[in-house]
Every structure is written in C-alpha cells, then in structure tokens.
Motif scaffolding. Structure first.
Motif, mmCIF file in Angstrom:
data_model
loop_
_atom_site.group_PDB
_atom_site.id
_atom_site.type_symbol
_atom_site.label_atom_id
_atom_site.label_comp_id
_atom_site.label_asym_id
_atom_site.label_seq_id
_atom_site.Cartn_x
_atom_site.Cartn_y
_atom_site.Cartn_z
ATOM 1 N N GLY A 46 0.784 -1.229 0.000
ATOM 2 C CA GLY A 46 0.000 0.000 0.000
ATOM 3 C C GLY A 46 0.816 1.280 0.000
ATOM 4 N N ILE A 47 2.125 1.186 -0.147
ATOM 5 C CA ILE A 47 2.974 2.378 -0.164
ATOM 6 C C ILE A 47 2.919 3.017 -1.546
ATOM 7 C CG2 ILE A 47 5.320 3.265 0.142
ATOM 8 C CD1 ILE A 47 5.848 0.811 1.959
ATOM 9 N N LEU A 295 -0.821 4.508 17.230
ATOM 10 C CA LEU A 295 0.173 4.633 16.160
ATOM 11 C C LEU A 295 0.922 3.308 16.022
ATOM 12 C CD1 LEU A 295 -0.524 7.599 16.795
ATOM 13 C CD2 LEU A 295 1.880 8.175 16.387
ATOM 14 N N PRO A 296 0.460 2.408 15.144
ATOM 15 C CA PRO A 296 1.149 1.139 14.951
ATOM 16 C C PRO A 296 2.132 1.225 13.784
ATOM 17 C CG PRO A 296 -0.980 1.058 13.869
ATOM 18 C CD PRO A 296 -0.815 2.464 14.393
ATOM 19 N N HIS A 297 3.363 0.865 14.046
ATOM 20 C CA HIS A 297 4.300 0.727 12.925
ATOM 21 C C HIS A 297 4.048 -0.630 12.280
ATOM 22 C CE1 HIS A 297 7.708 0.275 10.393
ATOM 23 N NE2 HIS A 297 8.298 -0.604 11.170
ATOM 24 N N VAL A 298 3.608 -0.627 11.043
ATOM 25 C CA VAL A 298 3.464 -1.868 10.281
ATOM 26 C C VAL A 298 4.309 -1.737 9.023
ATOM 27 C CG1 VAL A 298 1.191 -2.484 11.166
ATOM 28 C CG2 VAL A 298 1.359 -1.044 9.152
ATOM 29 N N MET A 325 -1.670 6.589 10.849
ATOM 30 C CA MET A 325 -0.551 6.011 10.101
ATOM 31 C C MET A 325 -0.176 6.930 8.942
ATOM 32 S SD MET A 325 -1.992 2.077 9.929
ATOM 33 C CE MET A 325 -0.553 1.488 9.040
ATOM 34 N N ASN A 326 1.081 6.832 8.513
ATOM 35 C CA ASN A 326 1.525 7.606 7.345
ATOM 36 C C ASN A 326 2.345 6.766 6.374
ATOM 37 O OD1 ASN A 326 3.903 7.324 8.755
ATOM 38 N ND2 ASN A 326 4.240 9.514 9.110
ATOM 39 N N LEU A 327 2.150 5.449 6.444
ATOM 40 C CA LEU A 327 2.927 4.526 5.614
ATOM 41 C C LEU A 327 2.783 4.824 4.131
ATOM 42 C CD1 LEU A 327 4.679 1.886 5.598
ATOM 43 C CD2 LEU A 327 2.527 0.623 5.406
ATOM 44 N N LYS A 328 1.589 5.192 3.685
ATOM 45 C CA LYS A 328 1.350 5.371 2.255
ATOM 46 C C LYS A 328 2.229 6.440 1.622
ATOM 47 C CE LYS A 328 -3.412 3.679 1.834
ATOM 48 N NZ LYS A 328 -4.798 4.003 1.421
ATOM 49 N N ILE A 338 8.249 5.108 13.583
ATOM 50 C CA ILE A 338 7.409 5.539 14.700
ATOM 51 C C ILE A 338 7.674 7.005 15.027
ATOM 52 C CG2 ILE A 338 8.953 4.839 16.586
ATOM 53 C CD1 ILE A 338 5.115 4.327 16.399
ATOM 54 N N TYR A 339 8.914 7.445 14.870
ATOM 55 C CA TYR A 339 9.257 8.858 15.074
ATOM 56 C C TYR A 339 8.540 9.722 14.037
ATOM 57 C CZ TYR A 339 13.261 7.810 18.215
ATOM 58 O OH TYR A 339 14.061 7.407 19.260
ATOM 59 N N LEU A 340 8.562 9.276 12.788
ATOM 60 C CA LEU A 340 7.931 10.046 11.713
ATOM 61 C C LEU A 340 6.421 10.118 11.892
ATOM 62 C CD1 LEU A 340 10.094 8.649 8.795
ATOM 63 C CD2 LEU A 340 10.028 11.042 9.523
#
Length: 377
Positions: A46-47, A295-298, A325-328, A338-340
């Motif tokens: 999903g990125i 806030l889960p880091h996946v 989340m901001n993975l995308k 996690i910092y970001l």
C-alpha cells in the motif's frame, strides 16, 4: 524521579518523494531484468511514495549520520541549540559503519561539546530502544534532556549492483528464487529518512507529550531469526556470521543484503504482537477506550486487517478511527517510522490536552516489540 516530556519533534526526508513507477530507476534492475515481484509487493504493502538518499543516477546524496543530524537540527530554536544537548541517543538498522558507533558519527557532525552517547542497534526497535535510554536518563535525573533519534539509509544496500555477482552464473532469476523473492522482496518495502525527539524534564511548547511508560518484549528465546543481514541462515535456523565466510563469498552469496524469512513472519508477527500488547496494557491498567490515538508501525498495509483481528481476539481491539498512520506517503523507514508518525501527529493540529497516544513497534529481526504510552499536557 522526574516526569519526562517529548517537547519537540523534527524530521528529515531526503530529496523528492519517489513514486512506485520510479523506484527501479533509482535502485536498478537485477540482471537487467525488471522485478516480477515489485508490482505484487507494492499492491500489498500500500505504499505510494517514499524517499531515497540517492540522486536519479543512483549516487548517494546523504549518509545515515547526515540524515540524522538534519533531523536533529529541526529541534533547535532560540531557546535550545546543539550546545544545550546533554545526551544523544540514536537508533538505526543501517549504520554507515561497523564502527565507530552511529551516535558517535552523528555527534561528530553536531560539533557542539562533550555529551553522553548511546547507540541502539537491531531492526525497527532500535529507534524505540534509543528513546527508552533517553527516557530513563531524564527520568532518573542523570541528564536534564535527551535528543533521541531513529534513522535509516537502506537504499544503497538495495541497489541492484549489490546482487550482480550472486546471479552472474544464472540464466535468469527464476533459477534462484531466493534472489527473486527473499532478497528482492525487501527492495520494494524499505526507504530512507530520519526523525528526532527532544526529551526534557519540564513541559514546554504547544502540546508536550508526557511519557507515562515504556514496555518491551522479546521472543528470541523461542523463535529463530526472521529478518537479518551480515550473514545467512543455516538449515537449523542459526545464522552464520559474515566474518565466518570467505571474503569472495561476501559478494557471491550477497551476505550483506537484508533478508527476511516470510514464512516465519506470517506465522508469528501478529500473534506475538497482540500477545505483547495485551501484556503491556494489562500491566499498566490501560483499556482500549483510554487510547485517543493508536500509532502502529506496520511494514505493510497487508498486515493491518490481520492486526485488527488479532487485537480483537485478545479483547484489546481499537476502532479504526483511532489509528494514525503515514505509511502510504512516507514509506517503511524502519526504526524511524514511529518517530515520523508521531512527528506528523504532533504537527497535525489534532492533539488536545488530555489525549492519550499509544506507540506500537514490532520488529521481525527475532520477534521483539516495544510500546510507549503518552499523554498530551
């Protein structure tokens, strides 16, 4: 004991965002063949965009230490400068050197004064371990503040040239599936960046976050390594270290490439994650309804639905509207992720006094997990 507050957060994402279609032009094609796994992996993770410390010709533009220092510089203002830093605690999976330590190399760029240093290694939990070291130092009164960081510069590890010697005698990638998947897989998952937190023993700024507690868990005592580099896994699950290989094998076997055993990942990552998170919440008497933002880091959106179900099964389900989340658009930046995420939330205007934030970081290295619970003051 002192209270500990995250009073400021900064980040540095190098160069311009790289779209999915541009990735191979930065990282190159293995054996001059377009990756058959790339589109499938990108569809699952999903990125949509990420950042590389590379120019369009594949040349490095920043070291890991430089990325980290630039993120730290975002913490400075009229009241706090490099001269005020008492402790520097840095976590990364991808240091520029085997030694000196990553924190020492970052400190060399700061050119401030003598400070206490801590370098945390590992995979995604390296950033959380760096944060915990700073948290405990400030809490105990050992230092009045701490600058804690998570950073990665993994792009140069994933350039196609790093794999050419291993496949030079193969007709195509299908003859060596480990290249086509086990190693090629991570080339489309990981990216570069850095972020930093300033920890102080007094609340300052618009929305300081008090660190209520941090918890960590490891299942290495019962599970073999899943994600590793600088060695290769043997049939019995042990990892043969790089220094035990002949020097020519470092290239022919891509010993230094980052690898992941996806079968073990799917089998354990969610189960142990839910188990450890329940243990952390139960120990600290926190109920899901107490959490304002989760806030889960996946590593991939592929795991999101499975994680939701696993948490529900443990009776600690958190509604989707509480997930942040901001993975995308940032990508999977390992120990910096996690910092970001928290930096983005802190600067989003969403936080209100009294909100509670739960940070969750899994690490597939040998299955370890970290959690932090924060209150907006």
């Amino acid at each position: 004991m002192f209270e500990v507050y995250i009073t400021k957060a900064g980040k540095y994402l190098p160069n311009e965002a790289v779209s999915n279609d541009e990735m191979e032009s930065f990282l190159g094609m293995i054996n001059n063949t377009a990756s058959k796994a790339r589109r499938i992996i990108l569809r699952n993770n999903g990125i949509l965009s990420r950042y590389y410390a590379l120019d369009k010709s594949g040349n490095p533009t920043h070291t890991n230490a430089e990325l980290t220092n630039k993120a730290i510089e975002e913490l400075y203002d009229a009241a706090f400068s490099a001269k005020n830093v008492a402790l520097l605690s840095c976590g990364t999976s991808t240091p520029d050197h085997l030694l000196p330590s990553h924190a020492a190399m970052v400190h060399g760029l700061m050119r401030n004064q003598s400070v206490e240093l801590n370098s945390s290694s590992g995979v995604c939990n390296a950033g959380m371990n760096a944060l915990k070291f700073g948290y405990l130092s400030v809490k105990a009164g050992n230092t009045p503040n701490a600058v804690c960081t998570g950073s990665e510069r993994v792009s140069t590890w994933m350039k196609s040239e790093k794999y050419e010697n291993e496949i030079s005698n193969l007709k195509n990638l299908e003859e060596q599936p480990i290249i086509a998947f086990k190693k090629d897989f991570l080339r489309w998952m990981l990216s570069d960046g850095a972020a930093a937190f300033l920890l102080e023993n007094k609340p300052k700024g618009e929305n300081p976050l008090r660190i209520e507690w941090m918890e960590a868990f490891s299942y290495a005592y019962e599970l073999e390594a899943c994600m590793y580099a600088g060695g290769d896994k043997l049939e019995n699950g042990d990892i043969k270290p790089w220094s035990d290989y002949e020097s020519e094998e470092w290239l022919t076997k891509s010993v230094f490439s980052i690898k992941q055993d996806v079968k073990i990942l799917d089998q354990h990552i969610l189960e142990k994650g839910a188990l450890s998170m329940k243990a952390a919440l139960d120990k600290n008497n926190i109920k899901p309804e107490d959490i304002t933002y989760f806030l889960p880091h996946v590593s991939s959106h592929y795991f999101v639905e499975g994680l939701r179900k696993s948490l529900v099964e443990k009776e600690i389900g958190i509604p989707a509207e509480k997930w942040f989340m901001n993975l995308k658009h940032v990508g999977n930046v390992g120990s910096a992720s996690i910092y970001l995420m928290l930096e983005e939330l802190m600067n989003s205007g969403k936080l209100r006094k009294g909100d509670n934030v739960l940070l969750s970081v899994p690490e597939s290295g040998r299955f370890s997990y970290s959690y932090a619970y924060l209150t907006v003051c």
